[in-house]
Design an enzyme around this catalytic site. Structure first.
Site, PDB file in Angstrom:
ATOM      1  N   GLU A   1      -2.666   0.448  48.617  1.00 58.36           N
ATOM      2  CA  GLU A   1      -1.552  -0.343  48.362  1.00 58.36           C
ATOM      3  C   GLU A   1      -0.604   1.266  47.717  1.00 58.36           C
ATOM      4  OE1 GLU A   1      -2.019  -3.170  49.291  1.00 58.36           O
ATOM      5  OE2 GLU A   1      -3.674  -3.806  48.451  1.00 58.36           O
TER       6      GLU A   1
ATOM      7  N   CYS B   1       7.893  -2.404  47.293  1.00 58.46           N
ATOM      8  CA  CYS B   1       6.747  -2.065  48.321  1.00 58.46           C
ATOM      9  C   CYS B   1       7.044  -3.189  49.777  1.00 58.46           C
ATOM     10  CB  CYS B   1       6.008  -1.839  48.081  1.00 58.46           C
ATOM     11  SG  CYS B   1       4.753  -3.164  47.358  1.00 58.46           S
TER      12      CYS B   1
END
Length: 489
Positions: free
Chosen positions: A242, A276
């Site tokens: 990720e 993010c």
């Protein structure tokens, strides 16, 4: 007063603040993780007992974790405030609450997910039955980042435990208060060998990556993600990465600009931009560029006040190094809102820059902070080409009322996941997987995808013995081949 005009008058002040000296980095005291080799031996031995295969064992462990999180809620909020300046509200909304929601979803569906799933057989294997049997990988590693230090350590762990694995959790050294609390909570909740925590920094990360795990789940930067994959490849260990990247926000001329401005402001400046999937830059139709920028500045002022740096609910950047990097991306000549920084508190004001292009320093890296460049485009064709000409982003946000434009972007522009007419909230559900593509990552988790990420889905065919068709056995013949062609076409 017009927020843009007010901000422009502060440009000189912003330049002065940007030039202010930054204090030297504070020293961190890393906690020794103990003997990582012993941790691995303990994990292997625990998994070999077969205890984690029992679904009731998994459910009891997850229930204990739920109770522990609830009982430590005040301490978790305090640790998040200490590490990142997160408000109590944001700490619950974005960390504790989402973790508890994921826990509840996993526990309510786990029995069904863990059962073998029967599949309709085909005639080529008559008589037989097909089933897919989920089995745990074994000993897994979860390496989590500092920006959402509680949620991004616990949510992958929940999936690993639900799937029947043992797990080593490595929280970030950059969020020491939260990492230490995670270690205490997990040691209180799980048996040694079932779940273990390793604290420390780069040395401990390096040693962990030399071990042979059965699965690795990493959340962090692209650069470190490449290293994790390289190390995992030595043992052919599967990984979920990720990562991040520059997530675009596209504003069409037909968008509801009031809604767009408010939701972009929320997504961009949540956790001071250290997210993010935060909008990293905006591509806006030139016909509505100024109006959108004005509404975005007004939304920032409405949310954080005239003095965001004095707002107790506005956090700070994680450390001096990150503060210096983000501050260096501000071009005072292009700032139309915000721009002030505070080296003493590691804070950067919500900042909007206009007149930007793909060549700006802020467009050469993921910003991961409260600075938002706005780029004007002549058409949505230009916006599409701009996004497709760069690495595949982790998220994309499109604001439009045009269904055809929506279908075009969703069907032709690659990205990990995203929203139409909102930002960030696509990851706040357990009903869809969340993950990247290309440089923004591989694999996905949340809900059932977490369970399947940490499970090997074993395909099993059970053949009946009461009938054994001779087609596949020698001697072969033209008649047999004709029948094979009938079945396999």
């Amino acid at each position: 007063m017009n927020p843009l005009a007010s901000a422009l008058r502060r440009t000189r002040q912003a330049r002065t603040c940007l030039a202010a000296p930054v204090p030297p980095c504070r020293k961190r005291t890393a906690q020794a993780p103990g003997d990582i080799g012993s941790v691995m031996e303990r994990q292997r031995a625990f998994f070999a007992t077969g205890a984690t295969i029992d679904v009731d064992f998994r459910l009891r462990a997850l229930k204990r974790l739920d109770e522990a999180i609830r009982s430590h809620e005040a301490e978790i909020k305090s640790a998040l405030r200490q590490d990142l300046g997160k408000s109590s509200f944001e700490g619950y909304l974005c960390e504790i609450g989402l973790t508890l929601s994921e826990l509840g979803y996993q526990t309510s569906h786990l029995r069904r997910w863990a059962r073998p799933r029967h599949v309709l057989p085909d005639l080529a294997n008559f008589p037989s039955s097909y089933r897919v049997v989920p089995e745990p990988y074994g000993v897994t590693l979860v390496m989590s980042p500092w920006n959402y230090p509680f949620m991004l350590a616990l949510e992958p762990l929940i999936g690993a435990v639900a799937a029947g694995n043992c797990c080593v959790v490595k929280p970030s050294a950059y969020s020491p208060a939260t990492s230490a609390l995670i270690a205490r909570i997990l040691r209180e909740t799980f048996e040694p060998g079932h779940v273990d925590v390793v604290l420390g920094g780069r040395a401990e990360n390096a040693e962990l990556l030399e071990q042979r795990f059965d699965y690795i789940f990493f959340t962090g930067s692209v650069e470190v993600g490449k290293l994790v994959q390289q190390k995992a490849a030595r043992h052919l260990t599967p990984v979920t990465l990720e990562l991040g990247g520059k997530s675009p926000c596209v504003i069409a001329r037909d968008a509801d600009l009031d809604v767009a401005a408010t939701r972009v402001a929320f997504g961009k400046w949540l956790n001071v931009g250290q997210t993010c999937v935060a909008p990293d830059y905006v591509l806006v139709d030139e016909a509505v560029e100024m109006e959108f920028a004005e509404k975005l500045a007004a939304a920032a002022a409405r949310m954080y006040g005239a003095d965001a740096l004095g707002n107790p609910d506005y956090g700070h950047l994680v450390n001096e190094k990150h503060f210096k990097r983000v501050s260096s991306l501000i071009d005072p000549a292009k700032v139309v809102y915000g721009g002030r920084v505070s080296p003493e508190t590691l804070q950067v004001e919500p900042t909007i820059m206009m007149g930007c292009s793909g060549d700006d320093p802020a467009m050469q890296q993921e910003i991961f902070g409260p600075v938002l460049p706005i780029i004007s485009v002549r058409s949505m064709d230009e916006a599409e080409a701009f996004v497709k000409g760069r690495e595949k982003p982790l998220a994309l946000y499109l604001f439009t009322r045009d269904k055809q434009l929506e279908r075009r972007f969703l069907g032709h522009v690659p990205f990990g996941g995203g929203c139409v007419n909102d930002t960030i909230v696509h990851l706040a559900t357990s009903r869809m997987g969340f993950g990247g593509v290309g440089a923004s990552g591989m694999g996905a988790y949340h809900g059932r995808r977490s369970f399947e990420t940490f499970s090997h889905l074993k395909s099993v065919l059970k053949k009946g013995t009461w009938c054994d068709l001779p087609l596949r056995y020698q001697p072969y013949s033209a008649a047999k081949l004709s029948l094979v062609r009938l079945f396999l076409r």
